[in-house]
Each structure stands twice: as structure tokens, then as C-alpha cells.
Motif scaffolding. Structure first.
Motif, PDB file in Angstrom:
ATOM      1  N   ASN A 108       0.801  -1.222   0.000  1.00 59.64           N
ATOM      2  CA  ASN A 108       0.000   0.000   0.000  1.00 59.64           C
ATOM      3  C   ASN A 108       0.837   1.278   0.000  1.00 59.64           C
ATOM      4  OD1 ASN A 108       0.941   0.038   2.614  1.00 59.64           O
ATOM      5  ND2 ASN A 108      -1.073   0.148   3.599  1.00 59.64           N
ATOM      6  N   MET A 119     -10.778  -4.172  -0.159  1.00 58.51           N
ATOM      7  CA  MET A 119      -9.833  -5.272   0.025  1.00 58.51           C
ATOM      8  C   MET A 119     -10.582  -6.573  -0.241  1.00 58.51           C
ATOM      9  SD  MET A 119      -7.766  -2.956   0.994  1.00 58.51           S
ATOM     10  CE  MET A 119      -6.236  -3.796   1.387  1.00 58.51           C
ATOM     11  N   MET A 130      -4.442  -7.777   5.306  1.00 60.70           N
ATOM     12  CA  MET A 130      -4.624  -7.407   6.711  1.00 60.70           C
ATOM     13  C   MET A 130      -3.469  -6.544   7.196  1.00 60.70           C
ATOM     14  SD  MET A 130      -7.405  -8.027   8.258  1.00 60.70           S
ATOM     15  CE  MET A 130      -6.798  -7.711   9.911  1.00 60.70           C
ATOM     16  N   VAL A 133      -4.340  -3.100   6.045  1.00 56.74           N
ATOM     17  CA  VAL A 133      -5.424  -2.528   6.847  1.00 56.74           C
ATOM     18  C   VAL A 133      -4.921  -2.103   8.218  1.00 56.74           C
ATOM     19  CG1 VAL A 133      -7.569  -3.087   8.058  1.00 56.74           C
ATOM     20  CG2 VAL A 133      -7.284  -3.726   5.656  1.00 56.74           C
ATOM     21  N   ASP A 134      -4.189  -2.984   8.897  1.00 60.68           N
ATOM     22  CA  ASP A 134      -3.682  -2.650  10.226  1.00 60.68           C
ATOM     23  C   ASP A 134      -2.737  -1.454  10.179  1.00 60.68           C
ATOM     24  OD1 ASP A 134      -5.101  -4.572  11.627  1.00 60.68           O
ATOM     25  OD2 ASP A 134      -3.547  -6.097  11.431  1.00 60.68           O
ATOM     26  N   TRP A 136      -2.926   1.103   7.992  1.00 63.71           N
ATOM     27  CA  TRP A 136      -3.763   2.295   7.870  1.00 63.71           C
ATOM     28  C   TRP A 136      -4.421   2.659   9.197  1.00 63.71           C
ATOM     29  CZ3 TRP A 136      -5.921  -0.306   2.946  1.00 63.71           C
ATOM     30  CH2 TRP A 136      -5.180   0.098   1.823  1.00 63.71           C
ATOM     31  N   ILE A 145     -12.611   1.745   4.398  1.00 66.11           N
ATOM     32  CA  ILE A 145     -12.193   0.390   4.053  1.00 66.11           C
ATOM     33  C   ILE A 145     -13.395  -0.550   3.955  1.00 66.11           C
ATOM     34  CG2 ILE A 145     -10.782  -1.594   4.741  1.00 66.11           C
ATOM     35  CD1 ILE A 145      -9.150   0.448   6.469  1.00 66.11           C
ATOM     36  N   PHE A 147     -14.066  -4.465   3.299  1.00 64.44           N
ATOM     37  CA  PHE A 147     -13.268  -5.685   3.358  1.00 64.44           C
ATOM     38  C   PHE A 147     -14.146  -6.863   2.970  1.00 64.44           C
ATOM     39  CE2 PHE A 147     -10.585  -9.017   4.864  1.00 64.44           C
ATOM     40  CZ  PHE A 147      -9.304  -8.483   5.006  1.00 64.44           C
ATOM     41  N   PHE A 173     -14.354   0.828   8.827  1.00 62.58           N
ATOM     42  CA  PHE A 173     -14.092  -0.538   8.382  1.00 62.58           C
ATOM     43  C   PHE A 173     -15.415  -1.291   8.287  1.00 62.58           C
ATOM     44  CE2 PHE A 173     -13.348  -5.048   8.968  1.00 62.58           C
ATOM     45  CZ  PHE A 173     -12.195  -5.306   8.242  1.00 62.58           C
TER      46      PHE A 173
END
Length: 339
Positions: A108, A119, A130, A133-134, A136, A145, A147, A173
């Protein structure tokens, strides 16, 4: 953590636990307790394990975030898989593991996102997305996001509790879970069609898409996006199972020489270069064995090979005769160097 593209570092397994009945997560740490690991979220590392008196390497996506004091990996058992079965069954806390510098264009940082992302993952393909994501969320990046994850069942979903926690507690999320046992959203034949994509994420055209999973799954998702006239400049995918070079013997015999290691042997014309090098005891690393990680880079100084992948090789590398041994078939007598 100081990484070198040509040398590995020895790390120690400091933690291990089951994610699902056939997958485990484990953490690797440096003897330097203050060391932090820097990489781009989504990248992978080639790991070397002591198995049956030798060192076996495989490439695995890093599922932790940059700046952590340990590297986290999640590995799913593969039927007949030498390394994956060793990790699930025999890797113990305290074991030493060699790790090479992280690589991979699927991340990313290089793949810059819009303010909205989608995602999409299936099975163990969840690990690199993941990490993104973590990253960000840790940096409080203002990004929306969505997912979308596919798995066989709740029991077989890697990071299931983490996904539910994020969906419940993080406002930016949103989780869409597709389970083949129909306990989640029902969908046909275990694949995602354009119809389902439009139903689950109506605004996907406004998002950057990151995709990782089995080859067939990714082909279906990519085809659906193309059919929808999605802006493919905003599409990024990763897979450790691209089209692999296939050994096709023509009946002829060729000579493979590696003078640096005093190796000279015969091989079938059309066979894979990596097979000949390994048979000759040349210390070449073949982590992904599918032309992605670049760990089996070597130089063909004399002779000819046909290559199906040039991942991680620069134009200068190719001009100088460097190839990936796992993706190259031998077409004539060759002389090879690892430098």
C-alpha cells in the motif's frame, strides 16, 4: 532492522498459535531486543527452515505492521507441502529461522490508495491485505475500508475474531464475509460474480481494489472488474501461484556447469534450471518456486534458457543474463553463476 538483499538474518520463533485447524500464526524476533522491522505492508519474506538435515525456503506474506519488534506470518497447511506441514506441526518456540529482506510490489506504499479502498481476499490471501489494513488503522489514515473475504466456514476463516472486532468497533471498516457453508452471505459456486460485487459493494468504482487469493478466485474477480469497465489503474493484485514454468523434456541431454561450486552435471533439455542446480548441491534458494520472490536469481553466462517470469529483475539484470532459475527451462549447455 538492517536487511540485505543478498544475505539472510537469523531470527527466533518467539510465539506460535493456531488460527484455524489447519493454519498457524507465528512471530519471529531478533536477538537485538530493540530491533524494529521495516517493510512495506503487503510485502513478503523468504524464510528458511531446518528440515531433514537441510535448509528449505519458502516465501510468505508478512501479516504484522512496519515498526514492530517481531515479524508475524500466517501459514496454512498445504497437502504434501514440505515446509507448510513442518511449520504447522513441528515449528517450536525457540527455533531458529533464516529470513531474507522483504520484497514485493503488492503493497500500500507503491500501490497508492484513493480515500476509499476495497480489500478482496480468500483463504490465506488475507495475510497481506490485513497488514495493509492494520497499517492504515495504526497510522489513523483517513481511509474508508470495505473488506470482502471468502472462506469455507467460520471455523476456517483466518483472523475471524479480529475481522468481527474491527467491523464492530471501527467506523471506517466494513466487513462482508462470504462463507461456502452458507452460514454467511450465500453465493454461487464459491466465486464472486459482477452481480455479487455490485450488490455487496455498490460504490466499488470509487475505490482502489487490492486483491489476494487463489489463482482461480483472482481471475474471476479481475474478469468481473474488467467487464464492469473498472479503472484497472486502481486495481492491484498479488499471488504466489502465477503461471509456472513447466519442465518439458525433449529427449536431449545438456550440460549444466557452475564453476564457482565445482559442479558439472547432465540434465534433460527442457528441464527446469532450478532442478539441475538443486540436484548438483548448488546453494540456491527457491522460496516461492513460481517466479515471484526473486530468491533464485542467477546469471546464465553461457548458453540459453527460456524464462516465463522476470519478477524483481531490472532491465540491467536481464541485459546481463540474470534469470530466475525456478522459471527457466534449459535449452542448451549452460554455465551458471550465482553472482
Amino acid at each position: 532492522m538492517a536487511w540485505s538483499q543478498s544475505n539472510s538474518v537469523e531470527l527466533t520463533c518467539t510465539n506460535k498459535w493456531f488460527e484455524t485447524p489447519d493454519s498457524v500464526s507465528f512471530e519471529l524476533s531478533s536477538s537485538n531486543e530493540s530491533a524494529q522491522f521495516n517493510f512495506k505492508p503487503g510485502q513478503f519474506s523468504s524464510l528458511g527452515f531446518d528440515i531433514n538435515g537441510g535448509k528449505a525456503y519458502r516465501a510468505y506474506s508478512i501479516s504484522s505492521v512496519p515498526g514492530s519488534r517481531s515479524l508475524k506470518f500466517t501459514v496454512k497447511r498445504v497437502a504434501g507441502g514440505l515446509v507448510s506441514n513442518h511449520i504447522v506441526e513441528n515449528l517450536e518456540v525457540g527455533a531458529k529461522v533464516d529470513a531474507q529482506a522483504p520484497l514485493g510490489n503488492f503493497n500500500n506504499i507503491d500501490c497508492t490508495p484513493k480515500s476509499k479502498v476495497l480489500m478482496v481476499s480468500a483463504g490465506c490471501g488475507i495475510t497481506p491485505v490485513m497488514s495493509m489494513v492494520d497499517h492504515w488503522l495504526q497510522d489513523k489514515t483517513p481511509i474508508d475500508i470495505e473488506f470482502l473475504h471468502l472462506a469455507k466456514s467460520k471455523q476456517d476463516t483466518i483472523y475471524y475474531d479480529r475481522l468481527i472486532e474491527l467491523d464492530s468497533n471501527v467506523t471506517n471498516f466494513t466487513l462482508k464475509m462470504l462463507l461456502e457453508d452458507n452460514t454467511g452471505t450465500s453465493f454461487p459456486q464459491g466465486l464472486i460474480s459482477l452481480e455479487w460485487l455490485e450488490k455487496l459493494v455498490p460504490d466499488f468504482h470509487a475505490r482502489t481494489v487490492y486483491l489476494c487469493g487463489p489463482t482461480g478466485f483472482m481471475e474471476v474477480v479481475k474478469s468481473a472488474l474488467e467487464h464492469a469497465c473498472f479503472d484497472m489503474a486502481q486495481f492491484h493484485q498479488e499471488s504466489f501461484t502465477p503461471a509456472e514454468a513447466v519442465s518439458e523434456s525433449t529427449g536431449g541431454v545438456v550440460r549444466v556447469a557452475v564453476p564457482d561450486f565445482a559442479v558439472e552435471l547432465e540434465a534433460d533439455e527442457g528441464s527446469l534450471l532450478i532442478d539441475a542446480l538443486e540436484r548438483g548441491g548448488v546453494p540456491v534458494i527457491a522460496a516461492c518456486r513460481s517466479g515471484i520472490c526473486g530468491s533464485c536469481k542467477c546469471k546464465v553466462k553461457v548458453g540459453q534458457v527460456d524464462s516465463t517470469s522476470f519478477e524483481t529483475l531490472s532491465d540491467e539484470d536481464k541485459a546481463n543474463g540474470f534469470v530466475l532459475a525456478c522459471s527457466s527451462t534449459i535449452k542448451s549447455n549452460v554455465e551458471v553463476s550465482l553472482n
